[in-house]
Design a protein around this motif. Structure first.
Motif, PDB file in Angstrom:
ATOM      1  N   GLU A 134       0.823  -1.205   0.000  1.00 17.66           N
ATOM      2  CA  GLU A 134       0.000   0.000   0.000  1.00 17.66           C
ATOM      3  C   GLU A 134       0.861   1.260   0.000  1.00 17.66           C
ATOM      4  O   GLU A 134       0.493   2.284  -0.604  1.00 17.66           O
ATOM      5  N   ALA A 135       2.013   1.198   0.667  1.00 19.75           N
ATOM      6  CA  ALA A 135       2.921   2.349   0.656  1.00 19.75           C
ATOM      7  C   ALA A 135       3.395   2.637  -0.768  1.00 19.75           C
ATOM      8  O   ALA A 135       3.510   3.801  -1.175  1.00 19.75           O
ATOM      9  N   VAL A 136       3.646   1.595  -1.534  1.00 17.74           N
ATOM     10  CA  VAL A 136       4.043   1.771  -2.925  1.00 17.74           C
ATOM     11  C   VAL A 136       2.883   2.327  -3.744  1.00 17.74           C
ATOM     12  O   VAL A 136       3.048   3.259  -4.548  1.00 17.74           O
ATOM     13  N   GLU A 137       1.681   1.791  -3.514  1.00 17.24           N
ATOM     14  CA  GLU A 137       0.494   2.259  -4.237  1.00 17.24           C
ATOM     15  C   GLU A 137       0.233   3.744  -3.990  1.00 17.24           C
ATOM     16  O   GLU A 137      -0.156   4.484  -4.906  1.00 17.24           O
ATOM     17  N   HIS A 138       0.492   4.188  -2.749  1.00 16.44           N
ATOM     18  CA  HIS A 138       0.238   5.589  -2.385  1.00 16.44           C
ATOM     19  C   HIS A 138       1.473   6.469  -2.557  1.00 16.44           C
ATOM     20  O   HIS A 138       1.495   7.623  -2.091  1.00 16.44           O
ATOM     21  N   GLN A 139       2.501   5.921  -3.181  1.00 14.89           N
ATOM     22  CA  GLN A 139       3.741   6.640  -3.499  1.00 14.89           C
ATOM     23  C   GLN A 139       4.490   7.131  -2.261  1.00 14.89           C
ATOM     24  O   GLN A 139       5.225   8.116  -2.313  1.00 14.89           O
ATOM     25  N   ALA A 140       4.288   6.435  -1.128  1.00 20.44           N
ATOM     26  CA  ALA A 140       5.097   6.696   0.063  1.00 20.44           C
ATOM     27  C   ALA A 140       6.417   5.928  -0.017  1.00 20.44           C
ATOM     28  O   ALA A 140       7.321   6.153   0.792  1.00 20.44           O
ATOM     29  N   ALA A 141       6.502   5.009  -0.960  1.00 22.32           N
ATOM     30  CA  ALA A 141       7.717   4.244  -1.220  1.00 22.32           C
ATOM     31  C   ALA A 141       7.717   3.882  -2.696  1.00 22.32           C
ATOM     32  O   ALA A 141       6.664   3.904  -3.353  1.00 22.32           O
ATOM     33  N   TYR A 142       8.899   3.571  -3.214  1.00 29.77           N
ATOM     34  CA  TYR A 142       8.953   3.130  -4.609  1.00 29.77           C
ATOM     35  C   TYR A 142      10.013   2.043  -4.762  1.00 29.77           C
ATOM     36  O   TYR A 142      11.046   2.056  -4.080  1.00 29.77           O
ATOM     37  N   PRO A 143       9.743   1.078  -5.648  1.00 33.14           N
ATOM     38  CA  PRO A 143      10.709   0.003  -5.861  1.00 33.14           C
ATOM     39  C   PRO A 143      11.932   0.529  -6.619  1.00 33.14           C
ATOM     40  O   PRO A 143      11.799   1.305  -7.575  1.00 33.14           O
ATOM     41  N   LEU A 144      13.110   0.107  -6.175  1.00 30.36           N
ATOM     42  CA  LEU A 144      14.341   0.452  -6.872  1.00 30.36           C
ATOM     43  C   LEU A 144      14.556  -0.505  -8.035  1.00 30.36           C
ATOM     44  O   LEU A 144      14.175  -1.677  -7.982  1.00 30.36           O
ATOM     45  N   ALA A 145      15.191  -0.023  -9.090  1.00 28.72           N
ATOM     46  CA  ALA A 145      15.400  -0.838 -10.289  1.00 28.72           C
ATOM     47  C   ALA A 145      16.183  -2.108  -9.978  1.00 28.72           C
ATOM     48  O   ALA A 145      15.934  -3.160 -10.563  1.00 28.72           O
ATOM     49  N   GLY A 146      17.095  -2.029  -9.036  1.00 28.12           N
ATOM     50  CA  GLY A 146      17.903  -3.196  -8.701  1.00 28.12           C
ATOM     51  C   GLY A 146      17.357  -4.006  -7.539  1.00 28.12           C
ATOM     52  O   GLY A 146      18.030  -4.910  -7.038  1.00 28.12           O
ATOM     53  N   GLY A 147      16.132  -3.695  -7.098  1.00 24.02           N
ATOM     54  CA  GLY A 147      15.547  -4.395  -5.963  1.00 24.02           C
ATOM     55  C   GLY A 147      15.677  -3.604  -4.683  1.00 24.02           C
ATOM     56  O   GLY A 147      16.583  -2.782  -4.510  1.00 24.02           O
ATOM     57  N   GLY A 148      14.764  -3.853  -3.770  1.00 23.49           N
ATOM     58  CA  GLY A 148      14.662  -3.059  -2.555  1.00 23.49           C
ATOM     59  C   GLY A 148      13.628  -1.962  -2.739  1.00 23.49           C
ATOM     60  O   GLY A 148      13.196  -1.667  -3.865  1.00 23.49           O
ATOM     61  N   LEU A 149      13.209  -1.362  -1.620  1.00 23.32           N
ATOM     62  CA  LEU A 149      12.169  -0.329  -1.658  1.00 23.32           C
ATOM     63  C   LEU A 149      12.646   0.918  -0.932  1.00 23.32           C
ATOM     64  O   LEU A 149      13.150   0.832   0.190  1.00 23.32           O
ATOM     65  N   GLN A 150      12.498   2.060  -1.596  1.00 25.48           N
ATOM     66  CA  GLN A 150      12.962   3.316  -1.016  1.00 25.48           C
ATOM     67  C   GLN A 150      11.835   4.020  -0.282  1.00 25.48           C
ATOM     68  O   GLN A 150      10.812   4.362  -0.868  1.00 25.48           O
ATOM     69  N   PHE A 151      11.994   4.190   1.032  1.00 22.58           N
ATOM     70  CA  PHE A 151      11.074   4.952   1.880  1.00 22.58           C
ATOM     71  C   PHE A 151      11.802   6.212   2.323  1.00 22.58           C
ATOM     72  O   PHE A 151      12.664   6.164   3.198  1.00 22.58           O
ATOM     73  N   SER A 152      11.496   7.342   1.734  1.00 22.96           N
ATOM     74  CA  SER A 152      12.100   8.600   2.158  1.00 22.96           C
ATOM     75  C   SER A 152      13.616   8.432   2.300  1.00 22.96           C
ATOM     76  O   SER A 152      14.310   8.230   1.303  1.00 22.96           O
ATOM     77  N   ARG A 153      14.135   8.417   3.526  1.00 25.05           N
ATOM     78  CA  ARG A 153      15.580   8.366   3.731  1.00 25.05           C
ATOM     79  C   ARG A 153      16.130   6.952   3.879  1.00 25.05           C
ATOM     80  O   ARG A 153      17.345   6.775   4.001  1.00 25.05           O
ATOM     81  N   VAL A 154      15.279   5.939   3.885  1.00 24.17           N
ATOM     82  CA  VAL A 154      15.706   4.577   4.224  1.00 24.17           C
ATOM     83  C   VAL A 154      15.299   3.593   3.122  1.00 24.17           C
ATOM     84  O   VAL A 154      14.176   3.644   2.614  1.00 24.17           O
TER      85      VAL A 154
END
Length: 390
Positions: A64-84
């Motif tokens: 849901e965080a990805v759906e609401h653009q609070a996080a986004y998947p990185l091209a090489g894998g992993g998920l970016q949440f703001s600073r983490v």
């Protein structure tokens, strides 16, 4: 361009956003939101491994965080949440068909899709997929093959602790008794050992070592961590770092002096007295013991040294271990320096002394240089910091 990132890859979820328990022994404050906030804003961690992402509610929250653009998947894998950056993972319990074990392992997936597939696969093989660290009723080698099929990582956890670890009570001599050695990506050392101790076992020389907090509360995050050199904080770059490829590498492991760990010494399981391995307790006469990591490694010793590429292991004393550094003093330090990483690694003597008494500032600097005398722990009790070494 390559950058150095701080990574702690063993953090538990205590409760879901609905308040349901995940890791029963973990603090209720360990929610996904608070983990991500504490990691970036207070601890100074760049990459976290949240190892209860097999739980459906946790996984749905990330989706849901990805759906609401609070996080986004990185091209090489992993998920970016703001600073983490978050690497989704799970800690599970395994035994082999002969009943050896149980042992805990960490499984990490590059994407939400692969984590969802692994979660569904594991749910068919465990009794309660809503909880952390659950027994998976499947051969360990089959799990390894599934992880490799999904392009994930398979990492035995806290490998020397007396309970539920590979060398604690999991195997007699070799990890090959349970696992396929070629399908292991790294080894997590645990709080009561370090690189020098682990490299007494020759079969471990081929693997990179990880040092993680195994946090059961927010403040325990980053009590152990590693500095990793990457092009970006993605899953694929981390896999390269584990193999020392194209300049990606583990720069340093930071961990407790093993004496501060809960299981360094052998102690009586009844009264807690320090005992010699295999002997009756001098205090109460009991033969029940919790064997310390140091004694277990003496039994298993098969080599010394280790690869020349092994990164340095820096004995790190967490701020909470420093005498007289209480919550209010820590709040003052964080208000000035921002994150614990700035306090531990970067603040000068003059800067520290402007905020806290000289005695505490000196202890922080001594801890940075492994200059504090410690009393060994064991039997489930942490060691203690005593004083600055003169």
């Amino acid at each position: 361009m390559l950058h150095d990132y701080i990574a702690d890859l063993h953090i538990h979820i205590g409760r879901t956003r609905k308040g349901e328990a995940v890791k029963i022994s973990a603090a209720p404050s360990l929610t996904l939101e608070r983990i991500l906030g504490m990691a970036g804003d207070t601890k100074g961690i760049d990459i976290v491994g949240v190892i209860d992402c097999h739980v459906d509610e946790v996984l749905r929250q990330i989706e849901e965080a990805v759906e609401h653009q609070a996080a986004y998947p990185l091209a090489g894998g992993g998920l970016q949440f703001s600073r983490v950056t978050l690497f989704p993972g799970t800690e599970i319990e395994l035994s082999d068909e002969a009943g050896q074990g149980p042992v805990h392992v960490l499984l990490f997936m590059p994407t939400l899709e692969s984590m969802r597939e692994l979660s569904d696969w594991l749910a068919q093989r465990m009794k309660n997929p809503r909880l952390s660290s659950q027994r998976v009723y499947e051969r360990a080698k089959t799990v390894q093959k599934k992880v490799r099929e999904l392009d994930g990582l398979f990492i035995p956890a806290h490998v020397f602790t007396p309970f539920k670890s590979v060398y604690g009570k999991g195997v007699k001599r070799s990890l090959a008794e349970i696992f396929d050695p070629d399908l292991i990506d790294a080894i997590e050392l645990g709080l009561s050992s370090d690189t020098t101790m682990a490299d007494q076992i020759e079969e471990l020389h081929r693997y990179p070592y990880l040092t993680n907090s195994d946090a059961h509360s927010l403040e325990k995050m980053a009590r152990e961590y590693q500095m990793i050199r990457l092009g970006q904080p993605s899953f694929s770059e981390f896999k390269q770092a584990l193999k020392n490829e194209q300049g990606r590498m583990i720069v340093s492991n930071f961990g407790l002096n093993p004496l501060l760990g809960k299981y360094y010494q052998t102690r009586c399981a009844v009264c807690g007295e320090v005992t010699a391995s295999g002997t009756a307790c001098s205090a109460c006469g009991s033969h029940k013991q919790i064997k310390g990591v140091a004694d277990r490694l003496r039994e298993l010793k098969s080599g010394e040294g280790g690869p020349a590429s092994r990164p340095p292991y820096v004995h790190q004393i967490p701020l909470e271990f420093i005498p007289k550094l209480g919550k209010k003093t820590l709040e003052k330090l964080r208000a000035v320096f921002g994150t614990d990483m700035n306090i531990i690694h970067r603040a000068t003597a003059e800067e520290l002394q402007a905020v806290v008494p000289s005695s505490i500032a000196n202890d922080i600097l001594a801890a940075r240089a492994n200059g504090l005398e410690v009393e060994a722990g064991g039997g489930g009790t942490y060691g203690k910091v005593r004083r600055i070494i003169e």
